[in-house]
Scaffold this active site. Structure first.
Site, PDB file in Angstrom:
ATOM      1  N   ILE A  85       0.844  -1.201   0.000  1.00  0.00           N
ATOM      2  CA  ILE A  85       0.000   0.000   0.000  1.00  0.00           C
ATOM      3  C   ILE A  85       0.874   1.245   0.000  1.00  0.00           C
ATOM      4  O   ILE A  85       0.657   2.179  -0.758  1.00  0.00           O
ATOM      5  CB  ILE A  85      -0.923   0.027   1.245  1.00  0.00           C
ATOM      6  CG1 ILE A  85      -1.835  -1.195   1.259  1.00  0.00           C
ATOM      7  CG2 ILE A  85      -1.755   1.302   1.262  1.00  0.00           C
ATOM      8  CD1 ILE A  85      -2.637  -1.361   2.533  1.00  0.00           C
ATOM      9  N   ALA A  86       1.861   1.258   0.841  1.00  0.00           N
ATOM     10  CA  ALA A  86       2.707   2.436   0.925  1.00  0.00           C
ATOM     11  C   ALA A  86       4.031   2.057   1.560  1.00  0.00           C
ATOM     12  O   ALA A  86       4.128   1.087   2.311  1.00  0.00           O
ATOM     13  CB  ALA A  86       2.028   3.506   1.777  1.00  0.00           C
ATOM     14  N   GLY A  89       9.013   6.454   5.598  1.00  0.00           N
ATOM     15  CA  GLY A  89      10.086   6.567   6.581  1.00  0.00           C
ATOM     16  C   GLY A  89      10.096   5.433   7.589  1.00  0.00           C
ATOM     17  O   GLY A  89      11.153   4.968   7.993  1.00  0.00           O
ATOM     18  N   GLY A  91       8.687   2.356   7.333  1.00  0.00           N
ATOM     19  CA  GLY A  91       8.691   0.979   6.872  1.00  0.00           C
ATOM     20  C   GLY A  91       7.672   0.822   5.756  1.00  0.00           C
ATOM     21  O   GLY A  91       7.441   1.748   4.982  1.00  0.00           O
ATOM     22  N   VAL A  93       3.751  -0.553   4.444  1.00  0.00           N
ATOM     23  CA  VAL A  93       2.405  -0.998   4.787  1.00  0.00           C
ATOM     24  C   VAL A  93       1.901  -1.889   3.656  1.00  0.00           C
ATOM     25  O   VAL A  93       1.896  -1.484   2.493  1.00  0.00           O
ATOM     26  CB  VAL A  93       1.448   0.194   4.969  1.00  0.00           C
ATOM     27  CG1 VAL A  93       0.118  -0.302   5.472  1.00  0.00           C
ATOM     28  CG2 VAL A  93       2.050   1.214   5.912  1.00  0.00           C
ATOM     29  N   ASP A 202      -0.350  13.064  16.522  1.00  0.00           N
ATOM     30  CA  ASP A 202      -0.090  13.310  15.107  1.00  0.00           C
ATOM     31  C   ASP A 202      -1.408  13.329  14.349  1.00  0.00           C
ATOM     32  O   ASP A 202      -1.572  12.630  13.352  1.00  0.00           O
ATOM     33  CB  ASP A 202       0.855  12.235  14.568  1.00  0.00           C
ATOM     34  CG  ASP A 202       1.423  12.601  13.198  1.00  0.00           C
ATOM     35  OD1 ASP A 202       1.344  13.793  12.835  1.00  0.00           O
ATOM     36  OD2 ASP A 202       1.922  11.716  12.497  1.00  0.00           O
TER      37      ASP A 202
END
Lengths: 959, 188
Positions: A85-86, A89, A91, A93, A202
């Protein structure tokens, strides 16, 4: 130095470290050894007094590094990766299929250990644990977490095919209201996390995904990746943001920066990690809120991709954002498109945002956490107020026209006629009246409107603000000129006027008008005419509530007697009057026993009423249930409440004051039954309802706030005690050399409890502070209720560890005159204040306060249990102070008298054990101490023998 | 497990069995490791890094997720703390040299600001005092190293040493007064 001396040196050094007074004594012990004494004094000289004690916080991360989990399931067997998926920075996903225990699609987040620091790694591992604590429809579920075979940590979470909230709203072209409703759900989710003691840290649109579920937009908050337990923290702080050493984030360092710069709160930007709490998230949430409304983030003119991190930090700390409506530039095509997306023109959008939404956004974005919303639920509630046309909390505190406008908008239909008429009266005043030719006609007309007016505002929905005493005084002047005391119109007019005064808390004027109305009705229609009876009932209440009770009891009795004679004792009208009479006796200082008896009779008599009179029947039942609570008969009370409340609601409606009053009593029942959480939950709901239906400064709202704050404080105190005992257990395990894991668990639990307690106390403080300030403003300091809340405020502050602030706040009591200091709640508040000095160990100050107070108590309190309890408290406190000051004689005298006065044997026994006995032993009064211990050891201790022993000791002191 | 890591664990157990030389052999190995980690983070442009993170990263490199013997773990911390002290001293000295030319501090010992009362106190003075204290009592220096150079909290030192909290506090208080006196130039 000789080895034996070394040990001696260290022991003595340690013994005198925190006790400067003892140093000389310690030196004497070794005075023959010059080397030792020199060494000692020079070392003591160098243990700086300003030395900060070590932070007791342990670092969770450290422990985890040193004590790694022993065994983890290997995810390769459990998860089958479908796609990436992505990657970023932290790691990668993946989307993956979980194979067992159940098959489902998950988002698998795997941290690349080769590229990140231990710091980040711990944080990641922590995330799984934190998230597993949370379960809420608006927070992404975490299914699993652990280590892969390659020792990479992973987290498996709910797979969400969603979009960031801002994109979702724009793609779906949601209008402002739809956006607000969606946002309120986000507040709900985050509130849940905060209640678990978890701060997200965040919050930004990409961490709030929105999915469509059964046609509903459902937000899911993800990535509590840098969340930490607020109580016991643990994650090492990255040092990038420290002042003066800020560096630009580079590719390798990305993800090390706490918080995404643009959504970062001022305290995060300042690097003040110690000051980060739930309100940090509220700021970031405010940025998202702003962006959803306006289309750009608050400081977008200053912040863009090019802005350096250092610059971002400065701007966020220093620059005030423009209000949402001011940011929109109607000539800018971007804003025009943005407004269209929201179904408005840019001018319409400006109007839609101005005032309420501006205020709400700016409150959330306050630079100082204290000025922001106190919690997500408060943020949420304020948006709801806006949507329901109620005054928002973020709005001006006292701007009557604003509140009035809100009120008028809400009750548009009922109010419009009456409000118009009032305006006419205020503007036209006498001129309007003089133009009318016939005085009677005029009166009838005014009467009609006034009654309508009063009828609209008075019942359950409002107090104050709309009517002003000034306006009523004007009307009264006209009335006095026009009427001659001989017409029914005048009577009904004065009755309405009296009710209006009453609702402005103008008791004297109300009584005067009621009396006059009653006099006219009685003469023209007879004392037992329906009109006379109605006025009589109100008059009794008005007199009963005023400070000068005069003939209240007689009026109540006459009212009940006349109604009984006319309709019978069990008629709804009679029962209503009887309940009112009972309430009168229930007022502290009147006659509680009589009240109980009257309530019981009402309840008995109402049980046989038909369903036609269900309303009054339920009222009698629930009022009786409240009396049962006061008499500690909780089970019966609970049953009665449960049986009657549904009927009460059905009859009066959810928001009726009778129902809310009953719900209040019901919630208190849970406090009494030691089910604090349930009581708190109910009081919280009730407060929200009362805030929504009543005017902001209503005394009923204050009652709710008070009750809620009480529950929160008591619950927090218990949590603190529980945390203490957990820490004790942990220390015990430590001594036994037991497993570290169990100990860490206990400490974590304790920290979580402390955090929860702190959150509760924080809320309690803000509630009680508001109540106190409102009361102080409207009723003055010398008022039973104001003083009660002042005492509570001192208590909450003390519990929060702000002893000095508590002392400072309660110093207001000194503003009272000597006479005012005799008000019962002033006495009690003064006792509370003296106790603060005892806690501070400033016994001299406590002694002065308590002695003065003791004189006043003896002067003022009525005989009876309540006065005796207070005097007993004061005496025992004073005894304790005298012990601390080594004034044995006085201590014993006061203790003896305090024991005799005090009404709570459990408390007395506690004081004997904790104060008296240790003191006697310390002072070598062994014989008496032994005798008292014998008494305490009895099956039923004869405590009343102790005062005599103490007096005997005073009469014949040992040498 | 890479060979040097195997060696470290081997040396640790030798040390435990009383082989004092093992410590001297081990220091360079761990030192290289920690240097490498520090360099990895710092080559990005001279940012600061937490000493705690560094020691723990080194720990993770050596032991990974394995279950580690209690004593091995303690000894590792002891070694790492000594190395950390040396690294910090080196950087401090370097910074001192660069100060006139405008250099940057690269490692922030987590609790360092508490001890360096005097901003201009030279690293070698501190080093000298530490050596003197070491001569007086080794364990006190160890506690100081762990607290100030590695950034371990009292509770954690308690765990590493396996002694009570009050013992650690006592050691720390004493050593601190002792060091402060030494740094202010008093003769013993």
């Amino acid at each position: 130095m000789k080895p034996g001396n070394k040990q001696r040196l260290e022991e003595l050094f340690d013994a005198g470290l925190n006790l400067e007074n003892a140093r000389a004594y310690l030196m004497e012990q070794v005075q023959d050894d010059r080397e030792l004494t020199d060494e000692l004094s020079s070392l003591w000289e160098h243990c700086s007094e300003a030395e900060t004690l070590f932070s007791l916080e342990s670092m969770e991360m450290m422990r985890r590094a040193a004590f790694p989990p022993e065994h983890e399931d290997l995810p390769e067997e459990k998860f089958k990766i479908t796609r990436t998926i992505a990657s970023g920075g932290m790691g990668i996903v993946y989307q993956a299929e979980q194979q067992y225990p159940i098959v489902r699609t998950v988002a698998l987040k795997v941290l690349d250990t080769g590229r990140v620091s231990e710091e980040l790694l711990s944080r990641f591992r922590f995330e799984g644990q934190v998230l597993a604590l949370m379960e809420h429809p608006y927070i992404a579920r975490v299914y699993d977490s652990g280590m892969t075979a390659r020792n990479d940590p992973f987290i498996a979470m709910e797979y969400l095919d969603g979009q960031p909230i801002t994109e979702y709203c724009d793609n779906k072209r949601l209008n402002i209201e739809e956006r607000l409703r969606l946002f309120m759900k986000v507040c709900d989710g985050l509130q849940h996390a905060h209640q678990k003691g978890v701060i997200h840290r965040d919050i930004k649109p990409s961490n709030i995904l929105v999915i469509d579920q059964d046609g509903q937009a459902v937000p899911k908050i993800i990535d509590f990746g840098i969340a930490k337990f607020t109580g016991e923290s643990l994650v090492e702080k990255p040092s990038e943001i420290r002042g003066g050493m800020v560096e630009e984030p580079t590719e390798t360092r990305r993800g090390m920066v706490m918080g995404t710069p643009h959504y970062m709160s001022p305290e995060q930007a300042a690097g003040l990690h110690g000051q980060i709490d739930t309100r940090t998230d509220l700021y970031s949430l405010g940025v998202v809120f702003y962006e959803l409304l306006v289309g750009v983030i608050p400081l977008d003119q200053y912040l863009d991709k090019e802005t350096s991190l250092r610059e971002c930090c400065r701007i966020i700390q220093e620059v005030d954002p423009p209000a949402p409506s001011r940011r929109i530039d109607s000539d800018d095509s971007d804003f025009q498109t943005g407004a269209e997306t929201r179904g408005l023109t840019s001018q319409q959008l400006v109007r839609r945002l101005s005032r309420d939404l501006d205020w709400i956004a700016l409150k959330a974005l306050s630079k100082s956490p204290a000025d922001r919303y106190a919690s997500c639920s408060q943020f949420n509630t304020d948006i709801r107020y806006h949507l329901e046309n109620r005054p928002v909390i973020a709005g001006p505190l006292r701007q009557t026209t604003y509140h009035l406008r809100k009120f008028l908008r809400r009750y548009r239909n009922q109010v419009v006629t009456a409000a118009l008429f009032m305006l006419m009266l205020l503007i036209g005043g006498a001129a309007f009246l003089m133009q009318e030719r016939n005085a009677r006609e005029r009166a009838s007309q005014i009467n009609k409107y006034l009654i309508q007016l009063v009828g609209t505002f008075v019942p359950e929905t409002s107090e104050r603000n709309v009517l002003s005493i000034q306006a009523l005084n004007n009307i009264r002047k006209e009335v006095n000129q026009v009427f001659r005391g001989d017409s029914l119109d005048e009577a009904s007019f004065r009755f309405a006027l009296g009710k209006a005064y009453n609702h402005l808390d103008a008791g004297e004027e109300a009584v005067e008008q009621h009396r006059e109305a009653l006099r006219i009705y009685s003469r023209l229609k007879g004392r037992n005419a329906p009109e006379s009876l109605e006025v009589l009932g109100k008059l009794a209440m008005a007199v009963g509530e005023s400070n000068r009770a005069d003939d209240a009891a007689a009026l109540y009795q006459e009212h009940v007697d006349l109604l009984t004679e006319k309709y019978g004792a069990r008629h709804p009208k009679t029962l209503d009057a009887r309940l009112n009479q009972a309430f009168y006796y229930k007022i502290p200082g009147n006659d509680r026993l009589r009240a109980t008896e009257l309530f019981r009779q009402c309840f008995e008599d109402s049980r046989y009423l038909s369903d036609e009179h269900a309303g009054i029947r339920m009222k009698c039942s629930t009022d009786w249930a409240a009396v049962l609570v006061d008499n500690d008969q909780y089970q019966e009370a609970a049953e009665l409440f449960e049986k009657s409340i549904p009927g009460l609601i059905e009859h009066f409606g959810e928001d009726h004051h009778t129902v809310l009053y009953t719900q209040h009593n019901y919630a208190n029942l849970f406090y009494s039954m030691d089910r604090l959480e349930e009581g708190i939950r109910r009081h919280r709901e009730l407060l929200a309802t009362r805030r929504a239906v009543l005017f902001p400064d209503s005394r009923r709202i204050q009652r709710s706030m008070h009750a809620l704050a009480w529950g929160l404080r008591v619950a927090a105190t218990r949590k603190i005690n529980r945390a203490q005992s957990l820490r004790k257990q942990a220390r015990a395990l430590e001594r036994e050399g037991q497993s570290t894991r169990a100990r860490s668990k206990l400490r974590l639990d304790a920290a979580a409890l402390n955090r929860e307690a702190e959150t509760g106390l924080e809320e309690a403080e803000s509630l009680i502070r508001e109540v106190f300030e409102t009361r102080r403003k409207s009723k003055g300091l010398a008022n039973q209720l104001t003083l009660e809340s002042l005492e509570d405020l001192g208590l909450v502050l003390q519990k929060r560890g702000k002893l000095d602030e508590a002392i400072e706040v309660t110093a207001q009591i000194d503003e009272l005159t000597e006479e005012q200091r005799l008000i019962p709640s002033a006495l009690s508040a003064r006792n509370g204040r003296a106790y603060l000095y005892i806690l501070k160990e400033d016994y001299a100050a406590a002694e002065g306060l308590l002695e003065h107070l003791l004189d006043d108590c003896k002067k003022s309190t009525k005989p009876g249990p309540e006065g005796d309890k207070l005097t007993g408290d004061v005496l025992l406190d004073l005894a304790r102070v005298k012990m601390a000051l080594n004034k044995t004689r006085e201590a014993l005298t006061h203790f003896a008298e305090g024991m005799e006065r005090h009404v709570n044997p459990n408390y007395v026994r506690g004081q004997v054990k904790q104060q008296l006995l240790p003191y006697l032993k310390r002072n070598d009064l062994k014989t008496t101490a032994a005798e008292i211990e014998t008494i305490l050891a009895q099956e039923e201790p004869e405590l009343d023998r102790i005062p005599a022993l103490l007096r005997a000791l005073n009469a014949n002191p040992p040498d | 497990m890479p060979s040097d890591e195997k060696e470290i664990t081997q040396l640790l157990s030798e040390w435990r069995e009383g082989e004092d030389k093992a410590l001297d052999d081990m220091i360079p190995l761990v030192y290289d490791k920690m240097r490498a980690i520090a360099n990895y983070y710092l080559k990005g442009g001279g940012q600061t890094m937490s000493s705690t993170a560094l020691v723990h990263e080194a720990y993770m490199r050596v032991f990974g997720q394995r279950h580690v013997d209690f004593q091995d773990r303690n000894h590792f911390f002891a070694v790492a703390a000594k190395i950390m002290r040396r690294l910090i001293m080196e950087y401090q000295t370097m910074r001192g040299r660069k100060k006139r030319g405008g250099g940057q501090m690269v490692i922030v010992p987590d609790n360092m600001d508490q001890i360096a009362d005097r901003p201009d106190s030279e690293p070698h003075e501190l080093e000298e005092c530490l050596e003197k204290l070491e001569a007086y009592d080794k364990r006190k220096v160890w506690v100081i190293e762990m607290h100030y150079f590695v950034g371990l909290k009292v509770e954690e030192i308690t765990e590493v040493l396996g002694v009570s909290r009050s013992t650690v506090l006592r050691e720390l208080n004493f050593a601190r007064a002792w060091l402060r006196r030494c740094l202010q130039g008093d003769e013993e």
